[in-house]
Enzyme design. Sequence first.
Site, PDB file in Angstrom:
ATOM      1  CB  SER A  11      -3.171  -6.261   4.886  1.00 35.91           C
ATOM      2  OG  SER A  11      -2.859  -5.016   5.471  1.00 35.91           O
ATOM      3  NE  ARG A  51      -2.035   1.665  12.099  1.00 33.99           N
ATOM      4  CZ  ARG A  51      -1.155   0.750  11.742  1.00 33.99           C
ATOM      5  NH1 ARG A  51       0.042   0.736  12.317  1.00 33.99           N
ATOM      6  NH2 ARG A  51      -1.438  -0.154  10.835  1.00 33.99           N
ATOM      7  CG  ASP A  86      -1.892  -1.171   1.219  1.00 34.72           C
ATOM      8  OD1 ASP A  86      -1.916  -1.899   0.221  1.00 34.72           O
ATOM      9  OD2 ASP A  86      -2.607  -1.357   2.210  1.00 34.72           O
TER      10      ASP A  86
END
Length: 425
Positions: free
Chosen positions: A211, A134, A55
């Site tokens: 992923s 994150r 990605d």
Amino acid sequence: TKTPSPALSPATAAQVRVVHYTMKTDSRHRELTPPIPDAMSSKGSVVLAYSGGLDTSCILVWPKEKGYDVTTYLANIGQKEDFKEARKKALKLGAKKVFIEDVSREFVEEFIWPAIQSSALYEDCYLLGTSLTRPCIAGKKVEVVQREGAKYVSHSATGKGNDQVRFELICYSTPWRMPEFYNWFKGRSDLMEYAKQHGIPILVTPKNLWSMDKYLMHISYEAGILENPKNQVPPGLYTKIQDPAKAPNTPDILKIQFKKGVPVKVTNVKDGTTHQTSSELFVYLNEVAGKHGVGCIAIARGIYQTPGGTILYHAHLDIKVFTTDREVHKTKQGLGLKLADPECEIVCPCIAKSQEPAEGKVQVLVLKDQVYILGWESPLSLYSEELVSMNVQGDYELIDDTGFININSLRLKEYHRLQSKVTAR
């Protein structure tokens, strides 16, 4: 789980736009030639949260073709990775600059430890992994944006997942979404074709459409055949842990010391090995748990491996049971569900307060995908052997039980009285 420091000022935030894409399930195959730049593409500098995977590699190339200068930012959160090769690949694909920031210590102390204190579990089974990384990644990225004076920030989170929210709430102003991108790339098959045409080296193959997220605390695999919950874990996906079927038959016994709900020391009882610094301690727990195949779960959409975190979760559960009041514990359980939400700024101090008495040592045995509690001790224990013993009465009036039982039986008597009336009709 924390406000980035320094935070974006209102003036700076007004200049920041978020560039990302939304994947769709339709994976129609067609020739993927670069789109023609249009009027809405005001050129400027973009800071991309980069991992080097499928990605982010495609997203590095695409804005560059649109006329933007792309600066890549890669966070070192304890993952085993060749950062020199990652830098080389980013520069080869056209990155103007590459920043690699080591945030592993901050990740352990400011994110993993609060997660352990709160006993946070998603859907009663998943130890938070990706969701903890994150805000740690994005907070440092904001600092890069400010240093570089960039106009835009970019990430590769899809429009189907929670990551887009986590990334964008850290530096949110007005999200700039690009339909031109997500209408062109319908899924990972299109991204793979784009990578092939543009000479972007990737590890993803049509047979292994994973992923993957890998960091100090965990590794996750999603997509491909894993999206069907009936499929078992493919053998090759045991990477952070040993396949439990191949784990050794000899256990490891660890003594873990906690202070205010945070592990401060780990000792291997067999060989006396001791680890005390936060990162070193967690790396060692990963090593022991990984060897014994501890910490792998399979839930809808993916495979998640959290070895060291699993040991700490069970050990912390035991120490807090004997040092924390029951009602305080119940309150903390509710707060723990909010740990990964924006309200964590309010939640975390409350959880930390509840953990002040969570002090002591827990001895655990690790063997064949299991963590067994062998014993514990605490100077702040609420446990009273005299109070619970069946051999002595202790400071406890047995007659008090009668009133307690009578009061609690009232609701049962009333319930059955009403039920008998209903049955009689």
